[in-house]
Design a protein around this motif. Structure first.
Motif, PDB file in Angstrom:
ATOM      1  N   ARG A  17       0.846  -1.201   0.000  1.00  0.00           N
ATOM      2  CA  ARG A  17       0.000   0.000   0.000  1.00  0.00           C
ATOM      3  C   ARG A  17       0.882   1.253   0.000  1.00  0.00           C
ATOM      4  O   ARG A  17       0.608   2.215  -0.702  1.00  0.00           O
ATOM      5  CB  ARG A  17      -0.935  -0.005   1.206  1.00  0.00           C
ATOM      6  N   GLN A  18       1.948   1.218   0.784  1.00  0.00           N
ATOM      7  CA  GLN A  18       2.870   2.356   0.812  1.00  0.00           C
ATOM      8  C   GLN A  18       3.568   2.520  -0.533  1.00  0.00           C
ATOM      9  O   GLN A  18       3.751   3.629  -1.030  1.00  0.00           O
ATOM     10  CB  GLN A  18       3.899   2.154   1.934  1.00  0.00           C
ATOM     11  N   LEU A  25       0.141   5.581  -7.311  1.00  0.00           N
ATOM     12  CA  LEU A  25      -0.880   4.612  -7.701  1.00  0.00           C
ATOM     13  C   LEU A  25      -1.884   4.361  -6.578  1.00  0.00           C
ATOM     14  O   LEU A  25      -2.487   3.289  -6.492  1.00  0.00           O
ATOM     15  CB  LEU A  25      -0.205   3.284  -8.105  1.00  0.00           C
ATOM     16  N   GLY A  26      -2.051   5.359  -5.736  1.00  0.00           N
ATOM     17  CA  GLY A  26      -2.934   5.189  -4.587  1.00  0.00           C
ATOM     18  C   GLY A  26      -4.368   4.826  -4.978  1.00  0.00           C
ATOM     19  O   GLY A  26      -5.048   4.108  -4.261  1.00  0.00           O
ATOM     20  N   ALA A  27      -4.809   5.316  -6.138  1.00  0.00           N
ATOM     21  CA  ALA A  27      -6.182   5.029  -6.580  1.00  0.00           C
ATOM     22  C   ALA A  27      -6.367   3.561  -6.965  1.00  0.00           C
ATOM     23  O   ALA A  27      -7.504   3.104  -7.112  1.00  0.00           O
ATOM     24  CB  ALA A  27      -6.549   5.922  -7.761  1.00  0.00           C
ATOM     25  N   LYS A  65       4.311   2.071 -18.707  1.00  0.00           N
ATOM     26  CA  LYS A  65       2.897   1.878 -19.009  1.00  0.00           C
ATOM     27  C   LYS A  65       2.217   0.886 -18.081  1.00  0.00           C
ATOM     28  O   LYS A  65       0.994   0.811 -18.065  1.00  0.00           O
ATOM     29  CB  LYS A  65       2.741   1.390 -20.452  1.00  0.00           C
ATOM     30  N   TRP A  66       3.018   0.107 -17.365  1.00  0.00           N
ATOM     31  CA  TRP A  66       2.478  -0.976 -16.560  1.00  0.00           C
ATOM     32  C   TRP A  66       3.020  -0.921 -15.139  1.00  0.00           C
ATOM     33  O   TRP A  66       4.083  -0.377 -14.913  1.00  0.00           O
ATOM     34  CB  TRP A  66       2.944  -2.334 -17.104  1.00  0.00           C
ATOM     35  N   ASN A 130     -13.926  -0.647 -12.599  1.00  0.00           N
ATOM     36  CA  ASN A 130     -13.617   0.781 -12.593  1.00  0.00           C
ATOM     37  C   ASN A 130     -12.662   1.093 -11.462  1.00  0.00           C
ATOM     38  O   ASN A 130     -12.827   0.610 -10.356  1.00  0.00           O
ATOM     39  CB  ASN A 130     -14.896   1.593 -12.399  1.00  0.00           C
ATOM     40  N   HIS A 131     -11.656   1.883 -11.768  1.00  0.00           N
ATOM     41  CA  HIS A 131     -10.778   2.392 -10.719  1.00  0.00           C
ATOM     42  C   HIS A 131     -11.166   3.843 -10.462  1.00  0.00           C
ATOM     43  O   HIS A 131     -11.844   4.469 -11.279  1.00  0.00           O
ATOM     44  CB  HIS A 131      -9.318   2.277 -11.147  1.00  0.00           C
ATOM     45  N   THR A 132     -10.722   4.344  -9.358  1.00  0.00           N
ATOM     46  CA  THR A 132     -11.171   5.689  -8.995  1.00  0.00           C
ATOM     47  C   THR A 132     -10.272   6.771  -9.544  1.00  0.00           C
ATOM     48  O   THR A 132     -10.471   7.929  -9.276  1.00  0.00           O
ATOM     49  CB  THR A 132     -11.246   5.825  -7.464  1.00  0.00           C
ATOM     50  N   ASP A 133      -9.235   6.384 -10.344  1.00  0.00           N
ATOM     51  CA  ASP A 133      -8.364   7.429 -10.910  1.00  0.00           C
ATOM     52  C   ASP A 133      -8.903   7.923 -12.245  1.00  0.00           C
ATOM     53  O   ASP A 133      -9.753   7.319 -12.846  1.00  0.00           O
ATOM     54  CB  ASP A 133      -6.924   6.918 -11.072  1.00  0.00           C
TER      55      ASP A 133
END
Lengths: 133, 103
Positions: A17-18, A25-27, A65-66, A130-133
């Motif tokens: 997570r950190q 990439l927190g989203a 890209k990844w 869906n991601h939130t970013d």
């Protein structure tokens, strides 16, 4: 490299997570944490046979890209090609791990014996959630 | 660190999950829930309001409980589900088997 125990897996998830935050990439936290849960728990149970003295290798890597999650349990592996063709029936209480890989990662690759999985996620994801970013 | 709390009231049981509903918790809960069902529990509610993650082991536990309850004419409900876990449940079509309520 971590021990194949729930405690070590929880600790690694915290570090991941950190890592996600540090790499912007927190989203993607939920999807990545879910992929880690699936991969590491599979490695602990099936690859390491619930033996807490055995180890699991895990690497997170970010490219242009990844980003990718590589998990290797050093175990005998499994017939991943056959398993990928199977789909859990609605009433089945197991067999959804590979479906979650396919839903939350953009690419899923196993080595030939099936003891290592590489889960790759596009930074601009095309995955089925869906991601939130 | 994940913790669970089971409150029984007659034929009802309420399970509150704090942390993750993943393999370690699912393994711990499965025999306790089986015992509750054997003792006549017919209505189970999972409160996921403080759950951060549910993986395939947690999903498997919910389906196993649903299957056991259904065979006895009972019901399972999952409530206070976060948006991300709700999306996972919908994608896995769990909401077609038992009620799933958002936070």
């Amino acid at each position: 490299m971590i021990l194949a125990t729930p405690e070590a897996i929880d600790e690694l998830r915290g570090l991941a997570r950190q890592w996600l935050e540090d790499n912007g990439l927190g989203a993607r936290r939920f999807a990545t944490d879910l992929l880690l849960c699936e991969g590491l728990n599979n490695a602990m149970i099936h690859g390491c046979g619930d033996d807490p003295t055995r180890t699991i290798a895990c690497e997170l890597r970010r490219g242009r890209k990844w980003f990718s999650i590589t998990i290797d349990d050093g175990g005998p592996g499994f017939d991943w090609a056959a398993r990928q063709k199977q789909c859990a029936r609605p009433q089945d209480d197991s067999g959804r791990g590979l479906s979650i890989y396919r839903l939350y990662a953009d690419e899923v690759r196993f080595n030939r014996p099936g003891s290592q999985v590489v889960l790759r996620c596009l930074l601009k994801s095309k995955s089925n959630v869906n991601h939130t970013d | 660190m994940s913790t669970t709390q089971i409150e029984k009231n007659g034929t009802q049981a309420r399970i509150t999950v704090q942390g993750d509903l993943t393999v370690a918790v699912a393994r711990e809960l499965r025999p306790q829930l089986q015992q509750a069902l054997n003792e006549g529990c017919t209505a189970v509610v999972f409160d996921l309001g403080r759950a951060g993650m549910v993986d395939s082991s947690g999903i498997g536990l919910l389906i196993a409980v649903h299957n056991s309850l259904k065979s006895k004419g009972g019901t399972l409900k999952v409530e206070k589900v976060s948006a991300e876990i709700m999306q996972l449940f919908k994608t896995m079509r769990l909401n077609r088997h038992f009620p799933v309520e958002a936070q």
